[in-house]
Design a protein around this motif. Structure first.
Motif, PDB file in Angstrom:
ATOM      1  N   ILE A  19      69.940   9.298  72.068  1.00  0.00           N
ATOM      2  CA  ILE A  19      70.207  10.689  71.674  1.00  0.00           C
ATOM      3  C   ILE A  19      70.395  10.776  70.166  1.00  0.00           C
ATOM      4  O   ILE A  19      69.865  11.691  69.518  1.00  0.00           O
ATOM      5  CB  ILE A  19      71.429  11.241  72.427  1.00  0.00           C
ATOM      6  N   GLU A  20      71.117   9.832  69.594  1.00  0.00           N
ATOM      7  CA  GLU A  20      71.301   9.792  68.135  1.00  0.00           C
ATOM      8  C   GLU A  20      69.959   9.731  67.414  1.00  0.00           C
ATOM      9  O   GLU A  20      69.725  10.447  66.445  1.00  0.00           O
ATOM     10  CB  GLU A  20      72.106   8.565  67.738  1.00  0.00           C
ATOM     11  N   GLN A  21      69.074   8.851  67.899  1.00  0.00           N
ATOM     12  CA  GLN A  21      67.758   8.715  67.282  1.00  0.00           C
ATOM     13  C   GLN A  21      66.968  10.013  67.395  1.00  0.00           C
ATOM     14  O   GLN A  21      66.299  10.434  66.444  1.00  0.00           O
ATOM     15  CB  GLN A  21      66.984   7.571  67.933  1.00  0.00           C
ATOM     16  N   GLN A  22      67.047  10.659  68.540  1.00  0.00           N
ATOM     17  CA  GLN A  22      66.331  11.926  68.723  1.00  0.00           C
ATOM     18  C   GLN A  22      66.894  13.010  67.815  1.00  0.00           C
ATOM     19  O   GLN A  22      66.133  13.805  67.250  1.00  0.00           O
ATOM     20  CB  GLN A  22      66.384  12.353  70.191  1.00  0.00           C
ATOM     21  N   LEU A  23      68.194  13.055  67.665  1.00  0.00           N
ATOM     22  CA  LEU A  23      68.794  14.043  66.769  1.00  0.00           C
ATOM     23  C   LEU A  23      68.428  13.753  65.317  1.00  0.00           C
ATOM     24  O   LEU A  23      68.184  14.682  64.538  1.00  0.00           O
ATOM     25  CB  LEU A  23      70.310  14.080  66.962  1.00  0.00           C
ATOM     26  N   ASN A  24      68.357  12.475  64.947  1.00  0.00           N
ATOM     27  CA  ASN A  24      67.889  12.135  63.597  1.00  0.00           C
ATOM     28  C   ASN A  24      66.471  12.640  63.376  1.00  0.00           C
ATOM     29  O   ASN A  24      66.150  13.171  62.309  1.00  0.00           O
ATOM     30  CB  ASN A  24      67.952  10.620  63.365  1.00  0.00           C
ATOM     31  N   GLY A  25      65.615  12.485  64.384  1.00  0.00           N
ATOM     32  CA  GLY A  25      64.247  12.999  64.285  1.00  0.00           C
ATOM     33  C   GLY A  25      64.220  14.515  64.155  1.00  0.00           C
ATOM     34  O   GLY A  25      63.433  15.069  63.380  1.00  0.00           O
ATOM     35  N   ALA A  26      65.093  15.189  64.891  1.00  0.00           N
ATOM     36  CA  ALA A  26      65.161  16.648  64.817  1.00  0.00           C
ATOM     37  C   ALA A  26      65.612  17.095  63.431  1.00  0.00           C
ATOM     38  O   ALA A  26      65.069  18.067  62.876  1.00  0.00           O
ATOM     39  CB  ALA A  26      66.101  17.194  65.891  1.00  0.00           C
ATOM     40  N   ALA A  75      76.141  17.662  65.732  1.00  0.00           N
ATOM     41  CA  ALA A  75      75.966  17.115  67.081  1.00  0.00           C
ATOM     42  C   ALA A  75      75.695  15.620  67.013  1.00  0.00           C
ATOM     43  O   ALA A  75      76.265  14.829  67.780  1.00  0.00           O
ATOM     44  CB  ALA A  75      74.828  17.834  67.806  1.00  0.00           C
ATOM     45  N   ARG A  76      74.826  15.204  66.091  1.00  0.00           N
ATOM     46  CA  ARG A  76      74.530  13.780  65.928  1.00  0.00           C
ATOM     47  C   ARG A  76      75.790  13.000  65.576  1.00  0.00           C
ATOM     48  O   ARG A  76      76.039  11.909  66.105  1.00  0.00           O
ATOM     49  CB  ARG A  76      73.476  13.598  64.838  1.00  0.00           C
ATOM     50  N   ASN A  77      76.615  13.552  64.697  1.00  0.00           N
ATOM     51  CA  ASN A  77      77.856  12.880  64.298  1.00  0.00           C
ATOM     52  C   ASN A  77      78.814  12.749  65.479  1.00  0.00           C
ATOM     53  O   ASN A  77      79.496  11.726  65.625  1.00  0.00           O
ATOM     54  CB  ASN A  77      78.511  13.612  63.135  1.00  0.00           C
ATOM     55  N   GLU A  78      78.877  13.760  66.319  1.00  0.00           N
ATOM     56  CA  GLU A  78      79.726  13.701  67.510  1.00  0.00           C
ATOM     57  C   GLU A  78      79.226  12.637  68.488  1.00  0.00           C
ATOM     58  O   GLU A  78      80.015  11.885  69.059  1.00  0.00           O
ATOM     59  CB  GLU A  78      79.786  15.063  68.208  1.00  0.00           C
ATOM     60  N   VAL A  79      77.911  12.581  68.680  1.00  0.00           N
ATOM     61  CA  VAL A  79      77.329  11.574  69.571  1.00  0.00           C
ATOM     62  C   VAL A  79      77.602  10.179  69.019  1.00  0.00           C
ATOM     63  O   VAL A  79      77.982   9.263  69.754  1.00  0.00           O
ATOM     64  CB  VAL A  79      75.809  11.821  69.756  1.00  0.00           C
ATOM     65  N   SER A  80      77.434  10.028  67.720  1.00  0.00           N
ATOM     66  CA  SER A  80      77.681   8.733  67.084  1.00  0.00           C
ATOM     67  C   SER A  80      79.139   8.305  67.256  1.00  0.00           C
ATOM     68  O   SER A  80      79.425   7.145  67.588  1.00  0.00           O
ATOM     69  CB  SER A  80      77.332   8.819  65.600  1.00  0.00           C
ATOM     70  N   ALA A  81      80.045   9.236  67.048  1.00  0.00           N
ATOM     71  CA  ALA A  81      81.470   8.923  67.199  1.00  0.00           C
ATOM     72  C   ALA A  81      81.796   8.538  68.644  1.00  0.00           C
ATOM     73  O   ALA A  81      82.566   7.596  68.884  1.00  0.00           O
ATOM     74  CB  ALA A  81      82.322  10.109  66.757  1.00  0.00           C
ATOM     75  N   ALA A  82      81.203   9.244  69.605  1.00  0.00           N
ATOM     76  CA  ALA A  82      81.432   8.913  71.023  1.00  0.00           C
ATOM     77  C   ALA A  82      80.899   7.514  71.339  1.00  0.00           C
ATOM     78  O   ALA A  82      81.563   6.727  72.025  1.00  0.00           O
ATOM     79  CB  ALA A  82      80.766   9.953  71.914  1.00  0.00           C
ATOM     80  N   ARG A  83      79.718   7.199  70.810  1.00  0.00           N
ATOM     81  CA  ARG A  83      79.135   5.875  71.041  1.00  0.00           C
ATOM     82  C   ARG A  83      80.034   4.782  70.468  1.00  0.00           C
ATOM     83  O   ARG A  83      80.320   3.776  71.112  1.00  0.00           O
ATOM     84  CB  ARG A  83      77.741   5.785  70.433  1.00  0.00           C
ATOM     85  N   VAL A  84      80.522   5.002  69.249  1.00  0.00           N
ATOM     86  CA  VAL A  84      81.381   4.010  68.603  1.00  0.00           C
ATOM     87  C   VAL A  84      82.679   3.829  69.392  1.00  0.00           C
ATOM     88  O   VAL A  84      83.152   2.694  69.579  1.00  0.00           O
ATOM     89  CB  VAL A  84      81.665   4.404  67.134  1.00  0.00           C
ATOM     90  N   ARG A  85      83.262   4.930  69.863  1.00  0.00           N
ATOM     91  CA  ARG A  85      84.498   4.821  70.660  1.00  0.00           C
ATOM     92  C   ARG A  85      84.264   3.975  71.910  1.00  0.00           C
ATOM     93  O   ARG A  85      85.081   3.111  72.248  1.00  0.00           O
ATOM     94  CB  ARG A  85      85.007   6.213  71.051  1.00  0.00           C
ATOM     95  N   ILE A  86      83.147   4.198  72.575  1.00  0.00           N
ATOM     96  CA  ILE A  86      82.846   3.428  73.793  1.00  0.00           C
ATOM     97  C   ILE A  86      82.592   1.969  73.440  1.00  0.00           C
ATOM     98  O   ILE A  86      83.075   1.062  74.113  1.00  0.00           O
ATOM     99  CB  ILE A  86      81.654   4.047  74.547  1.00  0.00           C
ATOM    100  N   GLU A  87      81.834   1.730  72.355  1.00  0.00           N
ATOM    101  CA  GLU A  87      81.572   0.348  71.939  1.00  0.00           C
ATOM    102  C   GLU A  87      82.873  -0.382  71.644  1.00  0.00           C
ATOM    103  O   GLU A  87      83.037  -1.554  72.014  1.00  0.00           O
ATOM    104  CB  GLU A  87      80.666   0.323  70.712  1.00  0.00           C
ATOM    105  N   LEU A  88      83.797   0.286  70.979  1.00  0.00           N
ATOM    106  CA  LEU A  88      85.068  -0.356  70.666  1.00  0.00           C
ATOM    107  C   LEU A  88      85.839  -0.723  71.917  1.00  0.00           C
ATOM    108  O   LEU A  88      86.452  -1.798  71.997  1.00  0.00           O
ATOM    109  CB  LEU A  88      85.927   0.548  69.766  1.00  0.00           C
ATOM    110  N   ARG A  89      85.780   0.141  72.916  1.00  0.00           N
ATOM    111  CA  ARG A  89      86.469  -0.162  74.181  1.00  0.00           C
ATOM    112  C   ARG A  89      85.755  -1.279  74.931  1.00  0.00           C
ATOM    113  O   ARG A  89      86.396  -2.113  75.553  1.00  0.00           O
ATOM    114  CB  ARG A  89      86.573   1.081  75.055  1.00  0.00           C
ATOM    115  N   VAL A  90      84.425  -1.283  74.886  1.00  0.00           N
ATOM    116  CA  VAL A  90      83.666  -2.310  75.608  1.00  0.00           C
ATOM    117  C   VAL A  90      83.928  -3.678  75.018  1.00  0.00           C
ATOM    118  O   VAL A  90      84.112  -4.653  75.741  1.00  0.00           O
ATOM    119  CB  VAL A  90      82.148  -1.987  75.568  1.00  0.00           C
TER     120      VAL A  90
END
Length: 95
Positions: A19-26, A75-90
């Motif tokens: 999704i981040e990549q797609q938003l970057n393209g948009a 939106a991209r920044n929010e998706v990125s932040a959500a991804r990072v939060r999950i990565e940190l927990r994983v």
């Protein structure tokens, strides 16, 4: 607590990355549209009323699209932040 035992976490990270990549393209495409609108406005023949109206319309449209790019960036920044939060927990050690 580590989420390594949660198989959906890694899948969620992968989906958020796409999704981040797609938003970057948009964002890039919206930038191209803004540049195209500005170019159209610059190339307008100013000797007619229709050309003046076209220039104003193209200029206004370019500003509107530029505003949309800001929303997509948010939106991209929010998706990125959500991804990072999950990565940190994983990848965090279990407590």
């Amino acid at each position: 607590m580590s989420m390594l035992n949660d198989p959906s976490a890694l899948q969620t990270i992968a989906v958020l990355s796409v999704i981040e990549q797609q938003l970057n393209g948009a964002i890039e495409q919206l930038g191209n549209v803004c540049a195209h609108a500005a170019g159209l406005a610059r190339r307008t023949d100013w000797r007619t009323d229709a050309a003046t109206r076209f220039h104003a319309g193209a200029d206004s449209w370019g500003h509107d699209v530029a505003g949309l790019a800001g929303f997509v960036e948010d939106a991209r920044n929010e998706v990125s932040a959500a991804r990072v939060r999950i990565e940190l927990r994983v990848w965090s050690p279990a407590e």
